[in-house]
Design a protein around this motif. Structure first.
Motif, short mmCIF file in Angstrom:
data_model
loop_
_atom_site.label_atom_id
_atom_site.label_comp_id
_atom_site.label_asym_id
_atom_site.label_seq_id
_atom_site.Cartn_x
_atom_site.Cartn_y
_atom_site.Cartn_z
N LEU A 141 -1.63 -1.73 4.44
CA LEU A 141 -0.65 -1.83 5.52
C LEU A 141 0.59 -0.97 5.26
N ALA A 142 0.97 -0.82 3.99
CA ALA A 142 2.10 0.04 3.64
C ALA A 142 1.77 1.50 3.94
N LYS A 179 2.70 6.17 10.15
CA LYS A 179 3.22 6.06 11.52
C LYS A 179 4.73 6.24 11.57
N GLY A 180 5.34 6.55 10.41
CA GLY A 180 6.78 6.73 10.37
C GLY A 180 7.57 5.43 10.37
N GLN A 181 6.91 4.33 10.12
CA GLN A 181 7.57 3.02 10.10
C GLN A 181 8.09 2.74 8.69
N ARG A 188 8.81 -2.89 3.19
CA ARG A 188 8.51 -4.33 3.06
C ARG A 188 7.14 -4.58 2.44
N TRP A 189 6.14 -3.83 2.90
CA TRP A 189 4.80 -4.01 2.34
C TRP A 189 4.72 -3.59 0.89
N MET A 190 5.42 -2.51 0.54
CA MET A 190 5.41 -2.06 -0.86
C MET A 190 6.15 -3.05 -1.75
#
Length: 122
Positions: free
Chosen positions: A77-78, A84-86, A92-94
């Motif tokens: 997810l990260a 996607k540039g998010q 947060r995922w990392m």
């Protein structure tokens, strides 16, 4: 598999801290982050060949293997988020992945785990 798992995990603990504490978005961040993702994928995947030891849930899989699943989901997810540039989602995922690794390490120090017995903790 045990040696791969141990090396990838311990290197990941150190390298992950450097990546999280370092400047973001640089070429060095991307290089070290890519290395960290590779180490964590190797650590998580290799764990499935190792026994859970304490509190087996299904076969040789124990609660610690849930953290391996968490790691693989978080990494995926990260990487999707950053592609996607998010940036905030990526961060947060990392961070979640790294703290999952820290949790897994703490879990290896519990009574009955191989690491704790080898270190003579319990």
């Amino acid at each position: 598999m045990l040696i791969l798992h141990i090396w990838a995990s311990f290197l990941g603990l150190a390298l992950g801290a450097l990546v999280l504490l370092g400047r973001k978005g640089t070429r060095l961040h991307q290089l070290l982050g890519g290395m960290w993702v590779s180490l964590m994928a190797a650590s998580a995947l290799s764990s499935f060949w190792l026994g859970g030891g304490v509190l087996p849930l299904v076969g040789h899989f124990g609660p610690i293997h849930l953290l391996s699943l968490w790691m693989l989901v978080s990494l995926t997810l990260a990487l999707i988020a950053i592609s996607k540039g998010q940036i905030r989602g990526h961060q947060r995922w990392m961070q979640g992945a790294y703290f999952g690794l820290v949790g897994a390490f703490i879990g290896t120090l519990m009574p009955g785990r191989w690491v704790s017995t080898q270190l003579g903790i319990w």
